[in-house]
Design an enzyme around this catalytic site. Structure first.
Site, short mmCIF file in Angstrom:
data_model
loop_
_atom_site.label_atom_id
_atom_site.label_comp_id
_atom_site.label_asym_id
_atom_site.label_seq_id
_atom_site.Cartn_x
_atom_site.Cartn_y
_atom_site.Cartn_z
N SER A 149 -22.90 31.51 96.31
CA SER A 149 -21.90 31.75 95.27
C SER A 149 -20.56 32.07 95.92
O SER A 149 -20.50 32.43 97.10
CB SER A 149 -22.35 32.94 94.42
OG SER A 149 -21.30 33.45 93.65
N TYR A 162 -26.43 41.26 93.58
CA TYR A 162 -26.19 39.81 93.71
C TYR A 162 -25.33 39.54 94.94
O TYR A 162 -25.61 38.63 95.73
CB TYR A 162 -25.52 39.35 92.42
CG TYR A 162 -25.30 37.86 92.25
CD1 TYR A 162 -26.33 37.02 91.83
CD2 TYR A 162 -24.04 37.30 92.46
CE1 TYR A 162 -26.12 35.67 91.63
CE2 TYR A 162 -23.82 35.94 92.26
CZ TYR A 162 -24.86 35.13 91.84
OH TYR A 162 -24.64 33.78 91.64
N LYS A 166 -26.68 37.28 98.00
CA LYS A 166 -26.02 36.01 98.36
C LYS A 166 -25.43 36.09 99.77
O LYS A 166 -25.48 35.11 100.51
CB LYS A 166 -24.96 35.65 97.32
CG LYS A 166 -25.52 35.40 95.91
CD LYS A 166 -26.42 34.17 95.83
CE LYS A 166 -26.81 33.80 94.40
NZ LYS A 166 -27.70 32.64 94.32
#
Ligand SMILES: NC(=O)c1ccc[n+]([C@@H]2O[C@H](COP(=O)([O-])OP(=O)(O)OC[C@H]3O[C@@H](n4cnc5c(N)ncnc54)[C@H](O)[C@@H]3O)[C@@H](O)[C@H]2O)c1
Length: 278
Positions: A149, A162, A166
């Site tokens: 991302s 997150y 990532k």
């Protein structure tokens, strides 16, 4: 026009795609299939996967649907075993399954932290390892793509688990890339910006109006639009295909310029800075 000379980019390759019951994963399955791949899709819900598989089969594709929760090692072992039993080999993987809990840092529950790491990071690590072992065994190399991302460039408010997961994908993938390069196995990271999936519907629903929402996001996305799932899928095809044969260990931003922009456009004109000669 005679197009018989145009070859499909993934002809005869077997590609596993996780998180392929909706969103970006479905587009990846469709585009990989169109490029000649034998596709194995995975997600927790068998009925949801079957709907996708039926549609791709009806369009002439070769596809298998295997229910798997990527946070469960036994599910991933079964996914790899079923792929090899059905198609004989694994040439490529897209680790696309991902979840996110949006919460202020001070309120994060350790269970939510763990769940995001289990799905987004640990699942991708284990499937990369299991698939790479199979690629070594069968010979001929392979290509693994991690869907990370723009969060691997900088943090967005409220997404610490997150962000950590990532960033972790980038870390282990670079390690895998350098260790597996002598064996012809490439590992790359594709980091999308804001895509037109369900996440966008959620963002719009939380805004006072769609116009205000678009004004805010377009001030922060130089391309001033959302990314279509098919665009992300085509970037995956590039990384899975021999067109990217010298690329490994890269984190490629598919983000319409979002991470190249330091601050969104100011809504007023600032005075130009000159050297004072005029
Ligand atoms: N949509 C975006 O704007 C965007 C931007 C950057 C990165 N991404 C990343 O792209 C990937 C796909 O995003 P999306 O928007 O299509 O998401 P989505 O929520 O629409 O779909 C996620 C898919 O993952 C599956 N999944 C969820 N938990 C799973 C588990 N434990 N095991 C296996 N599969 C599981 C779901 O069933 C679904 O098929 C994610 O990794 C996400 O972080 C998305």
């Amino acid at each position: 026009m005679d197009q018989s000379h145009i070859t499909m980019k993934l002809q005869n390759k077997t590609i596993i795609i996780t998180g392929a019951s909706k969103g970006l994963g479905v587009a990846m399955a469709e585009v990989c299939s169109r490029e000649g791949a034998k596709v194995v899709i995975a997600a927790p819900s068998q009925p949801d996967l079957d709907l996708v598989a039926d549609r791709i089969r009806a369009a002439g594709g070769t596809i298998e649907a295997v229910a798997a929760d990527v946070s469960r090692p036994a599910d991933l072992e079964n996914l790899v075993a079923k792929t090899v039993a059905t198609f004989g080999r694994i040439d490529g993987v897209i680790n696309n399954a991902g979840i996110n809990y949006v919460k202020p840092f001070l309120e994060i529950d350790p269970k939510e932290w763990q769940r995001v790491l289990d799905v987004d990071l640990n699942g991708a690590f284990l499937l990369t390892q299991l698939s790479a072992r199979q690629m070594v065994k069968q010979g001929g190399g392979g290509s693994i793509v991690q869907i990370a991302s723009v969060h691997t460039h900088a943090a967005l408010v409220g997404a610490a688990p997150y962000d950590a997961a990532k960033h972790g994908m980038v870390g282990f993938s670079k390690a895998a890339a350098v260790e597996l390069a002598p064996l012809g196995i490439r590992v790359n990271i594709l980091s999308p910006g804001l895509c037109a999936t369900e996440i966008w519907k959620d963002i719009v629903a939380a805004a006072p109006s769609e116009k205000e929402c678009l004004d805010y996001w377009y001030a922060n996305i130089p391309g001033q639009r959302l990314i279509a799932p098919e665009e992300v899928a085509k970037s995956c095809v590039f990384l899975l295909s021999d067109d990217s044969s010298c690329i490994t260990g890269a984190n490629i931003f598919a983000d319409l310029g979002m991470t190249s922009l330091l601050l969104g456009r100011e809504p007023y004109a600032s005075k130009a800075i000159t050297d004072g000669t005029k």
